[in-house]
Motif scaffolding. Structure first.
Motif, PDB file in Angstrom:
ATOM      1  N   LEU A   4       0.830  -1.203   0.000  1.00 55.38           N
ATOM      2  CA  LEU A   4       0.000   0.000   0.000  1.00 55.38           C
ATOM      3  C   LEU A   4       0.864   1.252   0.000  1.00 55.38           C
ATOM      4  CD1 LEU A   4      -2.693  -0.970   2.689  1.00 55.38           C
ATOM      5  CD2 LEU A   4      -3.041  -0.832   0.212  1.00 55.38           C
ATOM      6  N   PRO A   5       0.366   2.356  -0.561  1.00 57.42           N
ATOM      7  CA  PRO A   5       1.069   3.633  -0.410  1.00 57.42           C
ATOM      8  C   PRO A   5       1.240   3.964   1.070  1.00 57.42           C
ATOM      9  CG  PRO A   5      -0.682   3.820  -2.037  1.00 57.42           C
ATOM     10  CD  PRO A   5      -0.855   2.486  -1.388  1.00 57.42           C
ATOM     11  N   ALA A   6       2.366   4.583   1.416  1.00 57.71           N
ATOM     12  CA  ALA A   6       2.698   4.795   2.830  1.00 57.71           C
ATOM     13  C   ALA A   6       1.604   5.527   3.590  1.00 57.71           C
ATOM     14  CB  ALA A   6       4.020   5.547   2.936  1.00 57.71           C
ATOM     15  N   GLY A   7       1.086   6.609   3.001  1.00 57.32           N
ATOM     16  CA  GLY A   7       0.060   7.381   3.693  1.00 57.32           C
ATOM     17  C   GLY A   7      -1.167   6.549   4.010  1.00 57.32           C
ATOM     18  N   VAL A   8      -1.605   5.757   3.029  1.00 58.28           N
ATOM     19  CA  VAL A   8      -2.773   4.897   3.218  1.00 58.28           C
ATOM     20  C   VAL A   8      -2.480   3.827   4.261  1.00 58.28           C
ATOM     21  CG1 VAL A   8      -4.305   3.217   2.099  1.00 58.28           C
ATOM     22  CG2 VAL A   8      -3.602   5.292   0.873  1.00 58.28           C
ATOM     23  N   ALA A   9      -1.303   3.214   4.172  1.00 52.28           N
ATOM     24  CA  ALA A   9      -0.953   2.115   5.074  1.00 52.28           C
ATOM     25  C   ALA A   9      -0.916   2.573   6.524  1.00 52.28           C
ATOM     26  CB  ALA A   9       0.392   1.519   4.670  1.00 52.28           C
ATOM     27  N   TYR A  10      -0.278   3.710   6.801  1.00 50.67           N
ATOM     28  CA  TYR A  10      -0.148   4.148   8.184  1.00 50.67           C
ATOM     29  C   TYR A  10      -1.464   4.724   8.717  1.00 50.67           C
ATOM     30  CZ  TYR A  10       4.751   3.015   8.107  1.00 50.67           C
ATOM     31  OH  TYR A  10       5.929   2.315   8.031  1.00 50.67           O
ATOM     32  N   TRP A  11      -2.281   5.294   7.845  1.00 50.97           N
ATOM     33  CA  TRP A  11      -3.632   5.688   8.272  1.00 50.97           C
ATOM     34  C   TRP A  11      -4.422   4.442   8.659  1.00 50.97           C
ATOM     35  CZ3 TRP A  11      -8.506   4.355   6.600  1.00 50.97           C
ATOM     36  CH2 TRP A  11      -9.563   5.107   7.107  1.00 50.97           C
ATOM     37  N   LEU A  12      -4.311   3.391   7.851  1.00 53.20           N
ATOM     38  CA  LEU A  12      -5.007   2.144   8.148  1.00 53.20           C
ATOM     39  C   LEU A  12      -4.487   1.531   9.450  1.00 53.20           C
ATOM     40  CD1 LEU A  12      -6.969  -0.107   7.340  1.00 53.20           C
ATOM     41  CD2 LEU A  12      -5.149  -1.110   5.950  1.00 53.20           C
ATOM     42  N   GLY A  13      -3.168   1.616   9.658  1.00 55.33           N
ATOM     43  CA  GLY A  13      -2.600   1.085  10.895  1.00 55.33           C
ATOM     44  C   GLY A  13      -3.154   1.782  12.125  1.00 55.33           C
ATOM     45  N   ALA A  14      -3.277   3.111  12.049  1.00 55.30           N
ATOM     46  CA  ALA A  14      -3.846   3.859  13.175  1.00 55.30           C
ATOM     47  C   ALA A  14      -5.297   3.467  13.421  1.00 55.30           C
ATOM     48  CB  ALA A  14      -3.727   5.362  12.919  1.00 55.30           C
ATOM     49  N   LEU A  16      -6.646   0.582  12.683  1.00 51.92           N
ATOM     50  CA  LEU A  16      -6.614  -0.749  13.297  1.00 51.92           C
ATOM     51  C   LEU A  16      -6.374  -0.629  14.800  1.00 51.92           C
ATOM     52  CD1 LEU A  16      -4.565  -2.825  10.696  1.00 51.92           C
ATOM     53  CD2 LEU A  16      -6.955  -3.196  11.329  1.00 51.92           C
ATOM     54  N   GLY A  17      -5.495   0.293  15.179  1.00 52.45           N
ATOM     55  CA  GLY A  17      -5.258   0.527  16.606  1.00 52.45           C
ATOM     56  C   GLY A  17      -6.514   0.987  17.320  1.00 52.45           C
ATOM     57  N   ASP A  18      -7.275   1.888  16.681  1.00 52.41           N
ATOM     58  CA  ASP A  18      -8.540   2.324  17.269  1.00 52.41           C
ATOM     59  C   ASP A  18      -9.505   1.151  17.435  1.00 52.41           C
ATOM     60  OD1 ASP A  18      -7.781   4.996  17.440  1.00 52.41           O
ATOM     61  OD2 ASP A  18      -8.550   5.479  15.448  1.00 52.41           O
ATOM     62  N   LEU A  19      -9.525   0.274  16.432  1.00 48.81           N
ATOM     63  CA  LEU A  19     -10.402  -0.897  16.504  1.00 48.81           C
ATOM     64  C   LEU A  19      -9.963  -1.832  17.631  1.00 48.81           C
ATOM     65  CD1 LEU A  19     -12.698  -2.615  15.304  1.00 48.81           C
ATOM     66  CD2 LEU A  19     -11.021  -3.604  13.730  1.00 48.81           C
ATOM     67  N   PHE A  20      -8.663  -2.066  17.734  1.00 51.40           N
ATOM     68  CA  PHE A  20      -8.157  -2.922  18.813  1.00 51.40           C
ATOM     69  C   PHE A  20      -8.531  -2.341  20.176  1.00 51.40           C
ATOM     70  CE2 PHE A  20      -4.400  -4.181  15.867  1.00 51.40           C
ATOM     71  CZ  PHE A  20      -5.226  -5.062  15.189  1.00 51.40           C
ATOM     72  N   TYR A  21      -8.457  -1.027  20.297  1.00 50.44           N
ATOM     73  CA  TYR A  21      -8.789  -0.373  21.571  1.00 50.44           C
ATOM     74  C   TYR A  21     -10.239  -0.650  21.959  1.00 50.44           C
ATOM     75  CZ  TYR A  21      -9.048   3.288  25.142  1.00 50.44           C
ATOM     76  OH  TYR A  21      -9.206   3.973  26.331  1.00 50.44           O
ATOM     77  N   LEU A  22     -11.112  -0.729  20.965  1.00 50.12           N
ATOM     78  CA  LEU A  22     -12.533  -0.969  21.242  1.00 50.12           C
ATOM     79  C   LEU A  22     -12.823  -2.431  21.545  1.00 50.12           C
ATOM     80  CD1 LEU A  22     -14.194   1.296  18.513  1.00 50.12           C
ATOM     81  CD2 LEU A  22     -14.121   1.711  20.977  1.00 50.12           C
ATOM     82  N   VAL A  23     -12.215  -3.346  20.797  1.00 50.52           N
ATOM     83  CA  VAL A  23     -12.621  -4.751  20.896  1.00 50.52           C
ATOM     84  C   VAL A  23     -11.776  -5.556  21.890  1.00 50.52           C
ATOM     85  CG1 VAL A  23     -13.524  -4.717  18.551  1.00 50.52           C
ATOM     86  CG2 VAL A  23     -11.188  -5.511  18.950  1.00 50.52           C
ATOM     87  N   LEU A  24     -10.536  -5.148  22.145  1.00 55.65           N
ATOM     88  CA  LEU A  24      -9.694  -5.877  23.102  1.00 55.65           C
ATOM     89  C   LEU A  24      -9.914  -5.293  24.495  1.00 55.65           C
ATOM     90  CD1 LEU A  24      -6.378  -6.237  21.038  1.00 55.65           C
ATOM     91  CD2 LEU A  24      -8.281  -7.845  21.219  1.00 55.65           C
ATOM     92  N   VAL A  25     -11.074  -5.609  25.034  1.00 51.85           N
ATOM     93  CA  VAL A  25     -11.511  -4.959  26.279  1.00 51.85           C
ATOM     94  C   VAL A  25     -10.558  -5.267  27.425  1.00 51.85           C
ATOM     95  CG1 VAL A  25     -13.370  -4.809  27.972  1.00 51.85           C
ATOM     96  CG2 VAL A  25     -13.905  -5.015  25.533  1.00 51.85           C
ATOM     97  N   ARG A  26     -10.147  -6.523  27.560  1.00 52.67           N
ATOM     98  CA  ARG A  26      -9.262  -6.889  28.670  1.00 52.67           C
ATOM     99  C   ARG A  26      -7.925  -6.160  28.556  1.00 52.67           C
ATOM    100  NH1 ARG A  26      -5.533 -11.165  29.320  1.00 52.67           N
ATOM    101  NH2 ARG A  26      -5.114 -11.660  31.510  1.00 52.67           N
ATOM    102  N   ARG A  27      -7.368  -6.109  27.350  1.00 48.76           N
ATOM    103  CA  ARG A  27      -6.085  -5.424  27.169  1.00 48.76           C
ATOM    104  C   ARG A  27      -6.219  -3.920  27.404  1.00 48.76           C
ATOM    105  NH1 ARG A  27      -2.024  -8.742  28.114  1.00 48.76           N
ATOM    106  NH2 ARG A  27      -2.611 -10.789  27.330  1.00 48.76           N
TER     107      ARG A  27
END
Length: 275
Positions: A4-14, A16-27
């Motif tokens: 992926l283009p860098a800008g798109v990839a790192y936006w997607l990575g961020a 994904l982090g937001d999603l992990f924050y929501l769904v990984l409740v225990r963590r």
């Protein structure tokens, strides 16, 4: 992800982090609990929440960085990472006693050992095998492309002694809670935490010099890899006291980086679980 283009990839990575924050409740709860232990009352609950969210976003972007590891060349690595303090490594290796690099699960830690591409001396990294065999095979295939060698944590001491006595380099992440029989308690953010005594024992047994190395994010796909000058190792002849004192010093170095860049550290681990 690597295509992926860098800008798109790192936006997607961020994201994904937001999603992990929501769904990984225990963590998420572990992260917030750890931040409370470390920073209350210096930081408010809102400030600790912001650090927690930023931590998860950085982990998502770490996934993007890791996707590039398989294709790393020396030129690509030096484009992604500005290395500071490489001269300290070269100077200390001239003593012929090897070199121990202490670090932590900090920033894009899987990318940092690719500094082996810049070195003439072999680099070995102590790793704990992942719980998933499939993910472990994937991680191994990526790590092999970076020019460094992995040492399994369960057999690390004997192998590291051999490596250091050959005058080579060992890197270890010593920021996670260890088994009681392999650890001692030292303060980390003012609270006792079980910490591996292995790095101090290696330094004392081999007489090798010790430095630290930390990868600091400097933008999308850009990092600073900072190696310190030599960290003085206490060698009084009292082995147990020297292990405690040197482990305390090494842990303080890690804490100083986490305080400066709190969103870079892996707060998802139960660091004080045995307190």
């Amino acid at each position: 992800l690597a295509r992926l283009p860098a800008g798109v990839a790192y936006w997607l990575g961020a994201r994904l982090g937001d999603l992990f924050y929501l769904v990984l409740v225990r963590r998420r709860h572990i992260t917030l609990d750890n931040l409370t232990i470390a920073f209350e009352p210096d930081k408010t609950a809102a400030e600790r929440g912001q650090i927690a969210r930023a931590t998860f976003r950085n982990l998502g972007q770490h996934l993007i960085d890791f996707s590039h590891v398989r294709r790393l060349t020396l030129q690509r690595f030096t484009t992604m990472c500005h290395v500071e303090g490489l001269e300290h490594i070269e100077t200390l290796l001239q003593r012929g006693r090897g070199l121990l690099i202490i670090s932590a699960h900090f920033g894009s830690w899987e990318l940092a050992p690719a500094v082996a591409l810049c070195l003439r001396t072999p680099l070995h990294v102590i790793v704990r095998p992942l719980d998933s065999p499939a993910l472990q095979r994937l991680a191994e295939s990526y790590r092999q492309c970076c020019g460094y060698r992995a040492i399994a944590k369960r057999a690390a001491l004997a192998e590291c002694l051999k490596v250091l006595r050959r005058g080579e380099i060992v890197a270890v992440l010593m920021d996670q809670s260890g088994l009681r029989h392999e650890s001692i308690q030292v303060e980390f953010f003012g609270t006792n935490a079980y910490t591996s005594k292995g790095p101090a024992l290696l330094a004392l047994r081999t007489g090798c010099p010790v430095i630290s190395g930390f990868l600091i994010r400097a933008g999308q796909g850009r990092h600073r890899l900072v190696f310190s000058q030599e960290i003085p190792v206490r060698r009084t002849g009292n082995l147990q006291q020297d292990i405690v004192e040197n482990t305390r010093v090494f842990t303080h170095v890690i804490e100083s980086y986490v305080r400066r860049y709190p969103d870079h550290w892996f707060w998802l681990h139960r660091r004080w679980k045995q307190r």
